[in-house]
Design an enzyme around this catalytic site. Structure first.
Site, PDB file in Angstrom:
ATOM      1  CG  ASN A  80      -1.937   1.119   1.162  1.00 19.59           C
ATOM      2  OD1 ASN A  80      -2.024   1.831   0.167  1.00 19.59           O
ATOM      3  ND2 ASN A  80      -2.678   1.303   2.234  1.00 19.59           N
ATOM      4  CG  ASP A 120       6.628   1.954   2.274  1.00 15.34           C
ATOM      5  OD1 ASP A 120       6.708   1.923   3.520  1.00 15.34           O
ATOM      6  OD2 ASP A 120       5.539   1.879   1.667  1.00 15.34           O
TER       7      ASP A 120
HETATM    8 ZN   LIG Z   1       2.695   4.796   3.703  1.00  9.16          ZN
END
Ligand SMILES: [Zn+2]
Length: 429
Positions: free
Chosen positions: A280, A307
């Site tokens: 996501n 991320d």
């Molecule tokens: Zn995020």
């Protein structure tokens, strides 16, 4: 006497000084002591860097270290060991821990634990709101004092427009960076992959690209009013790239970052229900991917991040719909960005290093991102030609969730030096 290290004969790239030449770098103690001819002479240790790149230490401004609270997925120790192995000398860690990093106590905990266990520098990012719940502002001022370098509710975007504007105004008073995970949850609830043909065919609920775009659009309007330095986390949608481009053309202090997966993979990867392709923002369409590449090429997207989001195997094995989001990235980012950007000639080496080091250092206002005499001796040595195969089982991260397992790649960190100390050296060289 401080220990000295001479890095000899490498291609030294420092975008901050527009250096790109074959030369030497001398480290004394924890600082860069000399560059070029002044660096020649005796040293306690000499590293032959011929064939390698010598760059400012890489900085990943979007990492989930999971500590405190989720030490089964990652710890500050294992996450930063993975970072060092990936060539990173510093990481900024997101506040979605348990408890979240939403007051000075948690910021201090992270910094103290990092001092004792970390292999790289660690810069905590504080939450914008208490419990990252998007309602009450967190103790932003106290967290600034404690050492938070930026603020974000990452994992959540702030839905309430009034709260968001107040948070922006507050963060701008301290001249910190406001980082938004752009996702309007009223459009994504229950979704597990990009809205498109593949999701329709598989019959899976989706997270449409407009959920990202609509929040970025609102935020840029708010940021103009608040005067805050605004940063879009993990851009994945073409529409977001357009918005950031236009905001920057207007002269607004708006910036953005992108992850390797959004430059290399598309939603079709989800067709085999591999939960390591569930993240996501999700993998999107080929046109979104192209727009992200174009955004990197023209400088709209100035930062490259991972991320890094470790998840334990048993949870990723729950099946596509139930598995948690996220993939690990610290040990694969460099070769994947090389493939996505250098091999396709989207960026040259100096611009890649700027996006992985100089730009994040400037946005976060942290040391590094350069090889200036007197600056910190955070240096990454890169072997750009090394051919190897990504092997999740051999990673230093506690988790194994990567869709890139088994990929043949080129280029890797050969050595990672943090504050004059060798924190990683590639095996077999
Ligand atoms: Zn995020």
């Amino acid at each position: 006497m401080s220990r000295s290290i001479l890095i000899r004969g490498g291609r030294v790239i420092d975008p901050s000084q527009e250096i790109d030449e074959r030369t030497d770098v001398l480290i004394v103690g924890d600082q860069i002591a000399a560059l070029g001819r002044e660096a020649a002479g005796a040293a306690d240790e000499v590293i032959d860097a011929s064939g390698w790149l010598v760059t400012p230490g890489l900085i990943d401004m979007h990492v989930h270290l999971r500590e405190p609270g989720y030490e089964d997925k990652e710890t500050i120790e294992t996450g930063t060991a993975a970072a060092a192995a990936g060539g990173f000398t510093a990481v900024a860690c997101m506040p979605n821990t348990d408890p979240p990093l939403h007051s000075d106590a948690e910021i201090e905990f992270v910094l103290r634990t990092a001092e004792l266990t970390a292999q790289t520098r660690v810069y905590p990012i504080g939450a914008l709101t208490k419990n990252r719940a998007g309602q009450q502002l967190a103790e932003i001022g106290l967290m600034v004092k404690a050492g938070a370098v930026a603020f974000s509710d990452d994992g959540e975007g702030i839905a309430d427009t009034g709260v968001c504007l107040r948070a922006m105004s507050y963060v701008s008073q301290f001249d910190r960076l406001f980082i938004q995970h752009c996702e309007d949850k009223s459009l994504t609830r229950g979704g597990c992959m990009n809205a498109g043909l593949t999701a329709t065919r598989l019959g899976l609920p989706a997270l449409p690209a407009i959920a990202e775009v609509i929040m970025a659009q609102r935020d840029i309007t708010l940021a103009r009013q608040a005067g805050v330095r605004y940063h879009v986390a993990h851009v994945s949608a073409a529409g977001t790239v357009d918005l950031v481009r236009r905001a920057r053309q207007e002269g607004l202090p708006v910036s953005a970052e992108v992850c390797p997966q959004h430059l290399l993979l598309t939603e079709e990867m989800c067709a085999r229900y591999d939960a390591n392709c569930k993240m996501n923002p999700p993998l999107r369409s080929q046109s979104d991917l192209q727009a992200c590449l174009e955004g990197v090429r023209d400088g709209t997207i100035g930062c490259l991040v991972t991320d890094h989001a470790p998840q334990v195997n048993s949870e990723k094995e729950l099946g596509f719909q139930d598995a948690p989001f996220g993939i690990i990235g610290l040990e694969t980012a460099l070769p994947l960005f090389i493939r996505a950007l250098i091999e396709s000639e989207v960026l040259d080496w100096p611009r890649l290093i700027a996006a992985m080091s100089t730009c994040p250092a400037q946005l976060l206002g942290v040391p590094g991102g350069m090889l200036k005499v007197g600056g910190p001796a955070d240096v990454t040595l890169i072997d750009p030609e090394a051919e190897w195969t990504i092997d999740a089982e051999r990673m230093r991260s506690k988790s194994r969730n990567t869709p890139f397992d088994g990929w043949p790649v080129r280029g890797r960190a050969a050595m990672t030096i943090v504050g004059g100390e060798l924190r990683y050296r590639v095996q077999g060289n």
